[in-house]
Design an enzyme around this catalytic site. Structure first.
Site, PDB file in Angstrom:
ATOM      1  N   TYR A 203      13.029 -34.564 -16.320  1.00  0.00           N
ATOM      2  CA  TYR A 203      11.582 -34.618 -16.477  1.00  0.00           C
ATOM      3  C   TYR A 203      10.912 -34.768 -15.116  1.00  0.00           C
ATOM      4  O   TYR A 203      11.532 -35.145 -14.117  1.00  0.00           O
ATOM      5  CB  TYR A 203      11.167 -35.776 -17.386  1.00  0.00           C
ATOM      6  CG  TYR A 203      11.401 -37.153 -16.813  1.00  0.00           C
ATOM      7  CD1 TYR A 203      10.433 -37.763 -16.002  1.00  0.00           C
ATOM      8  CD2 TYR A 203      12.566 -37.858 -17.080  1.00  0.00           C
ATOM      9  CE1 TYR A 203      10.645 -39.023 -15.473  1.00  0.00           C
ATOM     10  CE2 TYR A 203      12.790 -39.121 -16.543  1.00  0.00           C
ATOM     11  CZ  TYR A 203      11.827 -39.700 -15.740  1.00  0.00           C
ATOM     12  OH  TYR A 203      12.036 -40.940 -15.199  1.00  0.00           O
TER      13      TYR A 203
ATOM     14  N   CYS B 166       9.035 -39.132  -9.948  1.00  0.00           N
ATOM     15  CA  CYS B 166       7.732 -39.733 -10.221  1.00  0.00           C
ATOM     16  C   CYS B 166       6.826 -39.735  -8.998  1.00  0.00           C
ATOM     17  O   CYS B 166       5.774 -40.363  -9.013  1.00  0.00           O
ATOM     18  CB  CYS B 166       7.889 -41.158 -10.765  1.00  0.00           C
ATOM     19  SG  CYS B 166       8.748 -42.273  -9.639  1.00  0.00           S
TER      20      CYS B 166
ATOM     21  N   MET C 281      -5.796  -7.340   8.374  1.00  0.00           N
ATOM     22  CA  MET C 281      -5.157  -6.516   9.396  1.00  0.00           C
ATOM     23  C   MET C 281      -5.964  -5.246   9.608  1.00  0.00           C
ATOM     24  O   MET C 281      -6.982  -5.028   8.961  1.00  0.00           O
ATOM     25  CB  MET C 281      -3.704  -6.242   9.005  1.00  0.00           C
ATOM     26  CG  MET C 281      -2.847  -7.499   9.056  1.00  0.00           C
ATOM     27  SD  MET C 281      -1.128  -7.194   8.666  1.00  0.00           S
ATOM     28  CE  MET C 281      -1.233  -6.698   6.954  1.00  0.00           C
TER      29      MET C 281
ATOM     30  N   LYS D 277       0.829  -1.200   0.000  1.00  0.00           N
ATOM     31  CA  LYS D 277       0.000   0.000   0.000  1.00  0.00           C
ATOM     32  C   LYS D 277       0.865   1.252   0.000  1.00  0.00           C
ATOM     33  O   LYS D 277       0.651   2.186  -0.785  1.00  0.00           O
ATOM     34  CB  LYS D 277      -0.920  -0.012   1.218  1.00  0.00           C
ATOM     35  CG  LYS D 277      -1.977   1.073   1.221  1.00  0.00           C
ATOM     36  CD  LYS D 277      -2.966   0.858   2.377  1.00  0.00           C
ATOM     37  CE  LYS D 277      -3.710  -0.446   2.204  1.00  0.00           C
ATOM     38  NZ  LYS D 277      -4.615  -0.744   3.331  1.00  0.00           N
TER      39      LYS D 277
ATOM     40  N   GLY E   5      -8.456  -7.163   4.329  1.00  0.00           N
ATOM     41  CA  GLY E   5      -9.294  -7.261   5.516  1.00  0.00           C
ATOM     42  C   GLY E   5      -8.687  -8.015   6.672  1.00  0.00           C
ATOM     43  O   GLY E   5      -9.292  -8.130   7.735  1.00  0.00           O
TER      44      GLY E   5
ATOM     45  N   HIS F 187     -15.625  -7.790   0.940  1.00  0.00           N
ATOM     46  CA  HIS F 187     -14.639  -8.683   1.560  1.00  0.00           C
ATOM     47  C   HIS F 187     -14.766 -10.109   1.035  1.00  0.00           C
ATOM     48  O   HIS F 187     -13.774 -10.748   0.668  1.00  0.00           O
ATOM     49  CB  HIS F 187     -14.832  -8.667   3.082  1.00  0.00           C
ATOM     50  CG  HIS F 187     -13.986  -9.662   3.814  1.00  0.00           C
ATOM     51  ND1 HIS F 187     -14.426 -10.920   4.130  1.00  0.00           N
ATOM     52  CD2 HIS F 187     -12.706  -9.592   4.244  1.00  0.00           C
ATOM     53  CE1 HIS F 187     -13.467 -11.579   4.749  1.00  0.00           C
ATOM     54  NE2 HIS F 187     -12.418 -10.791   4.831  1.00  0.00           N
TER      55      HIS F 187
ATOM     56  N   ASP G 247       7.991 -41.821  -1.011  1.00  0.00           N
ATOM     57  CA  ASP G 247       8.683 -42.641  -0.018  1.00  0.00           C
ATOM     58  C   ASP G 247       9.907 -41.926   0.541  1.00  0.00           C
ATOM     59  O   ASP G 247      10.246 -42.094   1.720  1.00  0.00           O
ATOM     60  CB  ASP G 247       9.105 -43.978  -0.641  1.00  0.00           C
ATOM     61  CG  ASP G 247       8.000 -45.033  -0.508  1.00  0.00           C
ATOM     62  OD1 ASP G 247       6.981 -44.736   0.131  1.00  0.00           O
ATOM     63  OD2 ASP G 247       8.172 -46.144  -1.044  1.00  0.00           O
TER      64      ASP G 247
ATOM     65  N   ARG H 251      -3.285  -1.246  -6.430  1.00  0.00           N
ATOM     66  CA  ARG H 251      -2.451  -2.451  -6.367  1.00  0.00           C
ATOM     67  C   ARG H 251      -2.798  -3.301  -7.574  1.00  0.00           C
ATOM     68  O   ARG H 251      -3.864  -3.128  -8.179  1.00  0.00           O
ATOM     69  CB  ARG H 251      -2.719  -3.235  -5.081  1.00  0.00           C
ATOM     70  CG  ARG H 251      -4.157  -3.689  -4.923  1.00  0.00           C
ATOM     71  CD  ARG H 251      -4.426  -4.211  -3.529  1.00  0.00           C
ATOM     72  NE  ARG H 251      -5.846  -4.464  -3.322  1.00  0.00           N
ATOM     73  CZ  ARG H 251      -6.425  -4.600  -2.142  1.00  0.00           C
ATOM     74  NH1 ARG H 251      -5.696  -4.501  -1.047  1.00  0.00           N
ATOM     75  NH2 ARG H 251      -7.717  -4.833  -2.039  1.00  0.00           N
TER      76      ARG H 251
ATOM     77  N   ARG I 119      -3.525   2.886   8.573  1.00  0.00           N
ATOM     78  CA  ARG I 119      -3.899   1.679   7.830  1.00  0.00           C
ATOM     79  C   ARG I 119      -2.694   0.755   7.668  1.00  0.00           C
ATOM     80  O   ARG I 119      -1.565   1.201   7.485  1.00  0.00           O
ATOM     81  CB  ARG I 119      -4.441   2.047   6.439  1.00  0.00           C
ATOM     82  CG  ARG I 119      -5.563   3.068   6.467  1.00  0.00           C
ATOM     83  CD  ARG I 119      -6.018   3.444   5.071  1.00  0.00           C
ATOM     84  NE  ARG I 119      -6.814   2.392   4.457  1.00  0.00           N
ATOM     85  CZ  ARG I 119      -7.207   2.427   3.186  1.00  0.00           C
ATOM     86  NH1 ARG I 119      -6.854   3.430   2.403  1.00  0.00           N
ATOM     87  NH2 ARG I 119      -7.932   1.456   2.694  1.00  0.00           N
TER      88      ARG I 119
ATOM     89  N   SER J 233      15.039 -42.220 -10.980  1.00  0.00           N
ATOM     90  CA  SER J 233      13.745 -41.569 -10.833  1.00  0.00           C
ATOM     91  C   SER J 233      13.506 -41.402  -9.341  1.00  0.00           C
ATOM     92  O   SER J 233      13.484 -42.384  -8.598  1.00  0.00           O
ATOM     93  CB  SER J 233      12.626 -42.406 -11.457  1.00  0.00           C
ATOM     94  OG  SER J 233      11.385 -41.752 -11.301  1.00  0.00           O
TER      95      SER J 233
END
Length: 906
Positions: free
Chosen positions: A878, A858, A110, A30, A108, A459, A795, A343, A99, A790
């Site tokens: 890949y 993968c 803060m 802001k 909205g 809001h 896991d 913004r 602000r 791969s």
């Protein structure tokens, strides 16, 4: 404000004339944009910004930097001199707003306090200054209400109840119908509430008001709702917020005044035009709170043509300057237009794609920048189903289409219920008159949000768009009664809490019951059922097509699919897959083949085992023939059997009961008895770390060689049919190179036998999954026997963290996310510091041994946007993911490539 000595930067306060939009880290979004608009010569009320550095000191130490008070005083003096007024002086008061303004927009979440400087004395001066007693007392009651709730932590409902009683006593329905005398009484009542609830009088010293408000904004960085929003949006928690102190301009001075929010393009669709909301005789919070229904921005042209024309010119200036959709807050004070904020605006997924291509066509950005304006998460949203427009549906209302999507769920009327029901597995729609920041947790839990008040800039609308959540706002014909937990629709029908409703965020329509859904046109495009450029292809599909073409031209990472059968492989190919990165052969052993597997496990002799394998061989070969045909000319990585064998056997409890019942009838089934013995023999306390993967292949002779033979024979068969099979054989769960060497030697022998028998040269590469920490740490050794790695990151994440995924996600992950231990689940986005560092080091070590080593991933991370960027960064070849995630991975691979190009140039 305290004056304790603390570490400090050289400068904690910047005038709006001193900053610019590149200082967002220091001035917040802001403050940086207020400075930028000031630099552009736009009408911005004078003011100054307290930096995020000051906030960080305050949050770390509990006190402001020692120099801050003096710096604020110096800037306040300069502001007073410029305005010709003193803060809160009785005869001619300067009023300011305080602000928040973090680096990233947190709408909205803060705190904001308006009209600081008003007191029992200065309210008279404001009345004389404005020539309106009503305006002055209205401004004063607003200050006490906002200050009481925000700074003094008074329950906001107490003020709302007092306001409603004042309106009821006057027999009016809106605030603007209260007269000066009514508002003066309300101020007295509000001050009594403050005294009763806090034990102190409302502060009359204007500087004390300002200092307490600044502290409150700092404190609001760590409110529960702010922390929840940051977790949801993945905003770092250590950034802090800036504080903007701005001279007040007033939209509540009468019918020639007002306040509004505008967008340079429609944030819901991306279309160019006049979009926004305007509210006469109001302050800015009235618009974003959604407590009064606004008029469309286009009506401002009739209300105040001069201000409208000036606003349109400023909007064009800002969009050309920022080269993007801009979200603008403005106030008109008796015909004078003031810019309060701009913004780069939040937009829906569809709008993001449309706007990116529009800006390319306008010459404002290039294709590389267009890629950075969209995300894989947005593309995923566009692939969600939509309501079937041809289905019979009971429409009961229509509001503003604030954020698209097709949401179905049970109506709930407060956030607590939304969260509670959602955690129980229910899909819910949060129904409110209007939402406020305290509703955030319910908004996150809900499938969609429906409000009876507010517009596209309320809001609910802004937050929902940011989260990609379906939202319909301002459905005025629906009467929402949150206390009785019900909604009355036209015709008198009552929707009780728990009743199913459907909301369409693309049209604003609200339906009773569940409306059927159909595939998204974007999915139809990827599946080849809709072609960009064809008559029936809408502009969204065209925009997606163009962006995907940009991404495919830019990306280095190839994208493969996790697919286990020809049907999935063909779908993946339509979605743009460049091969299969993971074919899980265990999925081929289920269904009508389970009995064969049981016989294999129960085999007591080599002959019995070999007979079972001999029966499985042609079935496996047929699987691979179909797969190689579907992916002809593209690589197919086949993982040999990985899970524990007990997964192919009956449940131990069910089987035990079955055997016990048979024995009680003195009619035991011989096969059940043998199965039970096998289940007991193979039972493991922790099967995911037990007899599985390569260990299984080494313990059960012929199992892996049967699979390798099926792959080789299928490849030879495909070659004989003039096809181009490109099979890769992957050995799972390797922890040491010796395991891989043994399996590889057997596999090479089988491949040679098939080549000799068929007279076909087969170029089958053999590699391994890196899914154990030891494999990653000894990758240089393993690469001596592997032609590719791969990374099985599912896991690998489990074994690095010591987590059993099936257990921990349901037990303590929610608490870890809420406490901030995780920003996001490590199973969703790769843990760069832990798991990621092993991936990086293993990739580097493997390529030191074998420079041409092919590297892929993968695990499920292969389709996660943030993880794709990491895999690009560490140099993998890949990623592989589920078919429906392929477009997301393609897009993010392109974005990753353009981002790294930008870094190299810098």
């Amino acid at each position: 404000m305290s004056e304790n000595k603390t570490p400090q930067a050289a400068k904690f306060v910047y005038d709006f004339t001193e900053g610019n939009r590149d200082l967002k880290d220091l001035l917040g979004g802001k403050g940086a944009n207020l400075a930028e608009m000031t630099n552009l010569g736009l009408p911005v009320p004078p003011g100054f910004t307290i930096t995020t550095d000051a906030c960080k000191v305050y949050l770390e130490t509990g006190t402001e930097p020692a120099a801050l008070r003096d710096e604020v005083s110096a800037h306040l003096d300069a502001l007073e001199a410029r305005m010709g007024k003193k803060l809160g002086q009785p005869d001619n008061p300067l009023l300011v707003s305080v602000r928040s303004g973090a680096k990233f927009s947190m709408p909205g979440m803060m705190d904001t306090v308006l009209n600081i400087g008003l007191s029992d004395k200065s309210v008279q001066g404001l009345a004389a200054q404005a020539g309106s007693d009503r305006f002055a007392w209205d401004s004063y009651r607003r200050l006490i209400q906002m200050f009481g709730k925000t700074v003094l932590d008074v329950d906001g409902e107490l003020f709302e109840e007092a306001l409603e009683k004042a309106k009821a006593a006057k027999k009016v329905t809106v605030d603007t119908e209260l007269e000066a005398a009514d508002l003066k009484k309300l101020v007295t009542g509000f001050k009594k509430i403050v005294k009763r609830e806090t034990g102190r009088d409302f502060p009359q010293d204007p500087r004390e008001q300002m200092d307490l408000a600044i502290q409150a904004v700092f404190d609001s960085w760590n409110t529960d709702r702010a922390k929840l929003y940051r977790r949801q949006e993945r905003i770092p928690g250590d950034l802090g917020t800036a504080v903007n102190v701005c001279s007040m301009v007033f939209g509540n001075l009468g019918p020639d005044s007002g306040t509004g929010v505008a967008f340079t393009r429609d944030p819901a669709s991306g279309h160019q035009g006049v979009y926004g909301d305007y509210l006469q005789n109001a302050q800015g919070e009235d618009v974003v709170a959604g407590i009064r229904n606004t008029v469309p921005l286009a009506e401002l042209e009739t209300i105040d043509k001069a201000s409208y024309d000036r606003l349109m010119a400023i909007m064009e200036t800002l969009e050309n300057h920022y080269k993007d959709l801009c979200d603008i807050e403005f106030t008109i004070e008796r015909g004078q237009l003031w810019m309060l904020q701009t913004r780069v605006g939040k937009r829906t997924a569809g709008a993001a794609f449309r706007i990116a291509t529009q800006l390319v066509d306008q010459g404002l950005i290039d294709e590389t920048e267009a890629l950075q304006r969209v995300t894989g998460a947005q593309l995923a949203q566009l692939m969600f189903p939509r309501f079937d427009e041809h289905a019979k549906a009971d429409q009961v209302g229509r509001g503003i289409a604030a954020s698209p999507g097709a949401a179905v769920g049970k109506a709930v009327f407060d956030s607590y219920t939304a969260v509670k029901w959602s955690r129980s597995g229910e899909k819910v729609i949060l129904v409110r008159r209007e939402t406020n920041p305290d509703d955030l947790d319910g908004m996150i839990a809900a499938e969609g949000i429906l409000t009876s008040r507010g517009g596209k800039t309320s809001h609910a609308a802004v937050v929902a768009r940011g989260m990609g959540k379906t939202c319909v706002c301002g459905a005025e014909e629906l009467e929402v009664d949150t206390k009785r937990r019900r909604m009355t629709v036209p015709g008198g029908h009552v929707v009780e809490e728990g009743d199913l409703i459907s909301i369409d965020g693309s049209t604003g329509k609200v339906y009773l019951g569940e409306v059927p859904v159909v595939p998204s046109p974007v999915v139809e495009y990827f599946e080849g059922r809709m072609h960009a450029g064809a008559d029936d292809a809408d502009e969204l599909v065209e925009a997606v097509h163009r962006i995907m073409a940009f991404a495919d031209r830019k990306r280095r990472l190839r994208v493969r699919a996790n697919a286990d059968n020809a049907e999935d492989a063909l779908r993946a190919r339509r979605f743009g897959a460049q091969g299969i990165g993971l074919c899980r052969t265990e999925h081929m052993f289920l269904g009508d083949r389970r009995e064969l597997v049981e016989r294999l496990i129960l085999a007591d002799t080599d002959t019995e085992r070999e007979e079972s394998l001999k029966e499985l061989l042609p079935l496996q070969k047929k699987d691979f023939v179909e797969l190689f045909e579907a992916m002809d000319g593209l690589p197919v990585t086949v993982r040999l059997l990985d899970p524990p064998l007990h997964e192919f056997l009956p449940d131990i409890t069910e089987l035990s009961v079955r055997v016990a019942l048979a024995e009680s009838r003195k009619d035991p089934h011989e096969n059940d008895l043998r199965l039970l013995q096998a289940v007991h023999r193979l039972h493991e306390q922790n099967p995911m770390l037990g007899l599985r993967g390569v260990r299984l292949g080494l313990v059960i002779p012929g199992l892996f060689t049967m699979q390798v033979r099926a792959i080789a024979e299928a490849a030879a068969s495909r070659k004989a049919a003039k096809g181009d099979p490109r099979a890769e054989i992957m050995i799972p769960l390797v922890g040491t190179v010796q395991e891989l060497e043994i399996v590889r030697e057997e596999a090479d022998q089988v491949i040679a036998e098939v080549e000799a028998a068929t007279g076909t040269e087969l170029k089958l590469s053999i590699g391994t999954m890196i899914e154990l920490p030891r494999a990653a740490l000894t990758a240089d050794q393993i690469a001596e026997a592997a032609e590719f790695f791969s990374f099985g990151t599912n896991d690998l994440t489990q074994t690095v963290w010591g987590f059993s995924r099936d257990d921990v996600e349901a037990s303590f992950f929610t608490a870890y996310l809420e406490k901030g231990i995780f920003g996001v689940s490590p199973f969703e986005t790769i843990d760069r510091d832990g798991v990621g560092s092993l991936v990086r080091s293993a990739a580097e070590a493997g390529r030191r041994t074998r420079p041409d080593l092919k590297l892929g991933v993968c695990g499920e991370h292969g389709g996660d946007p943030e993880s794709v960027h990491f895999f690009h960064e560490v140099g993998l070849d890949y990623v592989s993911c589920s078919p429906f995630r392929i477009p997301v991975a393609r897009l993010e691979a392109g974005r990753a490539a353009t981002q790294s190009e930008g870094s190299d140039h810098r």
